[in-house]
Design a protein around this motif. Structure first.
Motif, PDB file in Angstrom:
ATOM      1  N   THR A   1      15.404 -41.341 -64.108  1.00 56.67           N
ATOM      2  CA  THR A   1      15.332 -42.794 -64.229  1.00 56.67           C
ATOM      3  C   THR A   1      16.470 -43.225 -65.137  1.00 56.67           C
ATOM      4  O   THR A   1      16.733 -42.595 -66.155  1.00 56.67           O
TER       5      THR A   1
ATOM      6  N   PHE B   1      15.384 -43.224 -59.945  1.00 52.60           N
ATOM      7  CA  PHE B   1      14.442 -44.325 -60.110  1.00 52.60           C
ATOM      8  C   PHE B   1      15.048 -45.340 -61.070  1.00 52.60           C
ATOM      9  O   PHE B   1      15.494 -44.997 -62.161  1.00 52.60           O
TER      10      PHE B   1
ATOM     11  N   ILE C   1       7.302 -45.493 -60.385  1.00 56.73           N
ATOM     12  CA  ILE C   1       6.936 -44.140 -59.971  1.00 56.73           C
ATOM     13  C   ILE C   1       5.417 -44.047 -59.860  1.00 56.73           C
ATOM     14  O   ILE C   1       4.686 -44.470 -60.764  1.00 56.73           O
TER      15      ILE C   1
ATOM     16  N   ASP D   1       4.765 -40.269 -55.543  1.00 56.51           N
ATOM     17  CA  ASP D   1       6.185 -39.959 -55.720  1.00 56.51           C
ATOM     18  C   ASP D   1       6.372 -38.615 -56.413  1.00 56.51           C
ATOM     19  O   ASP D   1       7.232 -37.813 -56.031  1.00 56.51           O
TER      20      ASP D   1
ATOM     21  N   VAL E   1       5.333 -43.880 -66.740  1.00 53.62           N
ATOM     22  CA  VAL E   1       5.318 -42.799 -65.753  1.00 53.62           C
ATOM     23  C   VAL E   1       3.921 -42.182 -65.716  1.00 53.62           C
ATOM     24  O   VAL E   1       3.334 -41.904 -66.766  1.00 53.62           O
TER      25      VAL E   1
ATOM     26  N   TRP F   1       2.677 -36.441 -65.230  1.00 55.53           N
ATOM     27  CA  TRP F   1       3.589 -35.632 -64.428  1.00 55.53           C
ATOM     28  C   TRP F   1       3.234 -34.154 -64.406  1.00 55.53           C
ATOM     29  O   TRP F   1       3.721 -33.385 -63.568  1.00 55.53           O
TER      30      TRP F   1
END
Length: 201
Positions: A6, A29, A59, A63, A84, A87
Motif C-alpha cells: 500500500t 493498494f 483491503i 483480497d 487492514v 492478515w
C-alpha cells in the motif's frame, strides 16, 4: 519474495527498493486522492508500465486470501487510509513504514507535527501491523536531525532517503528488517518502546 504494497507517491521509494531487490509485486493498494496532501499518480503510472494490478478500495479478507493463493508472503504498508484486516491467517509478514520515531507521533500527518512542534530530531520506523494503528512491535527505527528551517518537502526527502537504504535491497528472499521479523510477523526481540539495532545501513 512475492509481495503486495500500500502506498502513495510519497512512499514510492519502498516500491522502488523492493523492485530493485528483485521482489515480485503482486498488487498495489492505494485510495482515491485529490492531490492536495497526498498523490498517487506516479504510483498508478508505474503500475501501468509494469503491469501491476492496482486496487483503489479497502483491503478485505478476500483480497488477503487471493494474495495468499498467489504465493504472496509479505504485505508492506507505506501509506493507506484504511485499516487492514487480520492478515495472519493468510500472509507470513505485514510491516508498516511510518514517518516518525515510534512510539512518538502515532497516527496520520506526523511530519506536520514534527515541523509545528519544531522538533530537533525526527525519524522513521518500521513495525509489525496490528489492528490498532502504529501499535505493533517495533522492528526498527532510525533518527536524524531536523533543520531549523525544515519544510514538509525537505522532511519528506529525509524520510525517503532513510527508506531507500532499507536492507531488503540486498536480498531477494529475506523479509523486511531481516532476522528481526519472525514467522507470522512477530518481532524476534524487543517491543514498541525499545530501540533495537539498526535495520537500515
Amino acid at each position: 519474495m512475492r509481495f503486495a504494497i500500500t502506498l502513495t507517491d510519497r512512499f514510492k521509494v519502498l516500491l522502488d527498493t523492493a523492485l530493485q531487490a528483485g521482489w515480485q509485486p503482486l498488487k498495489i493498494f492505494t485510495s482515491p486522492l485529490d492531490g492536495k496532501i497526498h498523490d498517487n499518480r506516479q504510483v498508478i503510472e508505474q503500475a501501468a508500465r509494469l503491469g501491476i494490478p492496482v486496487q483503489l478500495s479497502p483491503i478485505t479478507e478476500a483480497d488477503l486470501a487471493a494474495l495468499a493463493a498467489q504465493g504472496c508472503e509479505t504485505l508492506l504498508l507505506g501509506s493507506y487510509d484504511w485499516r487492514v484486516p487480520n492478515w495472519r491467517p493468510y500472509l507470513a509478514h505485514a510491516v508498516n513504514f511510518h514517518p516518525s520515531p515510534l512510539p512518538e507521533a502515532r497516527g496520520p500527518f506526523p511530519l506536520v507535527r514534527a515541523i509545528l512542534e519544531q522538533k530537533a530530531e525526527w525519524g522513521v520506523s518500521c513495525h509489525v501491523v496490528e489492528q490498532d494503528f502504529d501499535s505493533g512491535a517495533l522492528l526498527d527505527r532510525q533518527l536524524f536531525a531536523m533543520a531549523a528551517d525544515e519544510t514538509l518537502n525537505t522532511l519528506e526527502w529525509k524520510c525517503s532517503w532513510r527508506w531507500s537504504s532499507w536492507p531488503v535491497a540486498s536480498s531477494r528472499t529475506s523479509p523486511p528488517c531481516g532476522s528481526r521479523l519472525s514467522h507470522r510477523g512477530r518481532a524476534a526481540t524487543g517491543h514498541a518502546g525499545a530501540r533495537p539495532s539498526a535495520c537500515w545501513t
